[in-house]
Motif scaffolding. Structure first.
Motif, short mmCIF file in Angstrom:
data_model
loop_
_atom_site.label_atom_id
_atom_site.label_comp_id
_atom_site.label_asym_id
_atom_site.label_seq_id
_atom_site.Cartn_x
_atom_site.Cartn_y
_atom_site.Cartn_z
N VAL A 1 -5.74 3.99 -1.69
CA VAL A 1 -5.12 2.69 -1.97
C VAL A 1 -5.34 1.77 -0.78
O VAL A 1 -5.05 2.14 0.35
CB VAL A 1 -3.61 2.85 -2.24
CG1 VAL A 1 -2.98 1.50 -2.52
CG2 VAL A 1 -3.35 3.82 -3.37
N THR B 1 0.83 -1.20 0.00
CA THR B 1 0.00 0.00 0.00
C THR B 1 0.87 1.25 0.00
O THR B 1 0.63 2.19 -0.78
CB THR B 1 -0.94 0.01 1.23
OG1 THR B 1 -1.81 -1.12 1.15
CG2 THR B 1 -1.78 1.28 1.28
N VAL C 1 -4.51 -5.02 -4.79
CA VAL C 1 -4.60 -3.58 -4.56
C VAL C 1 -5.93 -3.06 -5.11
O VAL C 1 -6.30 -3.35 -6.24
CB VAL C 1 -3.42 -2.85 -5.26
CG1 VAL C 1 -3.57 -1.35 -5.13
CG2 VAL C 1 -2.11 -3.31 -4.67
N LYS D 1 0.86 1.83 -12.78
CA LYS D 1 1.82 2.09 -11.70
C LYS D 1 1.65 1.09 -10.57
O LYS D 1 2.62 0.59 -10.01
CB LYS D 1 1.64 3.51 -11.14
CG LYS D 1 2.09 4.61 -12.06
CD LYS D 1 3.56 4.80 -11.89
CE LYS D 1 4.02 6.03 -12.64
NZ LYS D 1 5.46 6.19 -12.55
N ALA D 2 0.41 0.79 -10.20
CA ALA D 2 0.14 -0.16 -9.10
C ALA D 2 0.61 -1.56 -9.47
O ALA D 2 1.21 -2.25 -8.65
CB ALA D 2 -1.34 -0.16 -8.76
N VAL E 1 2.45 -7.14 -5.84
CA VAL E 1 1.06 -6.91 -6.22
C VAL E 1 0.58 -8.09 -7.06
O VAL E 1 1.15 -8.40 -8.10
CB VAL E 1 0.90 -5.58 -7.01
CG1 VAL E 1 -0.51 -5.44 -7.55
CG2 VAL E 1 1.26 -4.41 -6.13
N THR F 1 -4.87 -2.58 0.27
CA THR F 1 -4.31 -3.86 -0.18
C THR F 1 -4.77 -4.96 0.76
O THR F 1 -4.74 -4.81 1.97
CB THR F 1 -2.77 -3.81 -0.18
OG1 THR F 1 -2.35 -2.67 -0.93
CG2 THR F 1 -2.19 -5.05 -0.81
N VAL G 1 -4.82 -5.82 -9.46
CA VAL G 1 -5.26 -4.45 -9.17
C VAL G 1 -6.73 -4.34 -9.54
O VAL G 1 -7.14 -4.70 -10.66
CB VAL G 1 -4.44 -3.40 -9.96
CG1 VAL G 1 -4.98 -2.00 -9.70
CG2 VAL G 1 -2.98 -3.48 -9.58
N VAL H 1 2.66 1.66 -3.45
CA VAL H 1 1.74 2.09 -4.51
C VAL H 1 1.39 3.56 -4.31
O VAL H 1 1.42 4.35 -5.26
CB VAL H 1 0.46 1.21 -4.53
CG1 VAL H 1 -0.60 1.80 -5.45
CG2 VAL H 1 0.80 -0.21 -4.95
N ILE I 1 4.41 -2.56 -8.94
CA ILE I 1 5.00 -2.70 -7.61
C ILE I 1 5.18 -4.18 -7.28
O ILE I 1 4.27 -4.99 -7.48
CB ILE I 1 4.11 -2.01 -6.54
CG1 ILE I 1 3.94 -0.52 -6.85
CG2 ILE I 1 4.68 -2.22 -5.15
CD1 ILE I 1 5.21 0.28 -6.91
#
Length: 121
Positions: free
Chosen positions: A77, A57, A84, A102-103, A109, A79, A112, A60, A106
């Motif tokens: 955000v 989290t 996420v 972008k998320a 992850v 998680t 998403v 992100v 990471i």
């Protein structure tokens, strides 16, 4: 000081015998300790999962806030078990897609979900 060979042999034999006896005594008591160890391992797994989710989290959120082309402060955000969830309001569909990208980048992850992330367009 010189020690006779016979005396050293006796000490070595006594040490080996005591270790073998101690090993069998410890083996008997390990059945009592084993459930405790299993419970401790389960607790550690839960703690590691929570730390991982918190870490994800934070990473992100940092990635979103650090990108000048995103309104990262407006994106919430969360998680759970590596998944996420992004929610909030962004300026465009392109910002929404960038936030998801972008998320996903990471480490840790698993997926998403951006169902709660709406664009102003």
């Amino acid at each position: 000081m010189k020690t006779p060979v016979n005396q050293m042999s006796f000490v070595a034999i006594a040490a080996v015998l005591s270790l073998s006896l101690a090993g069998s005594a410890l083996a008997d008591s390990s059945t009592v300790v084993q459930p405790t160890l299993l419970a401790a391992n389960a607790s550690m797994d839960k703690a590691e999962e929570a730390v991982s989710d918190t870490w994800i989290t934070g990473k992100v959120k940092s990635a979103l806030v650090g990108d000048a082309s995103l309104s990262g402060l407006d994106i919430k955000v969360e998680t759970n078990k590596g998944v996420v969830s992004l929610s909030g309001l962004v300026g465009s569909d392109a910002e929404r897609d960038l936030a998801v990208t972008k998320a996903k980048a990471i480490k840790g992850v698993a997926a998403v979900s951006a169902d709660g992330l709406k664009s102003a367009e």
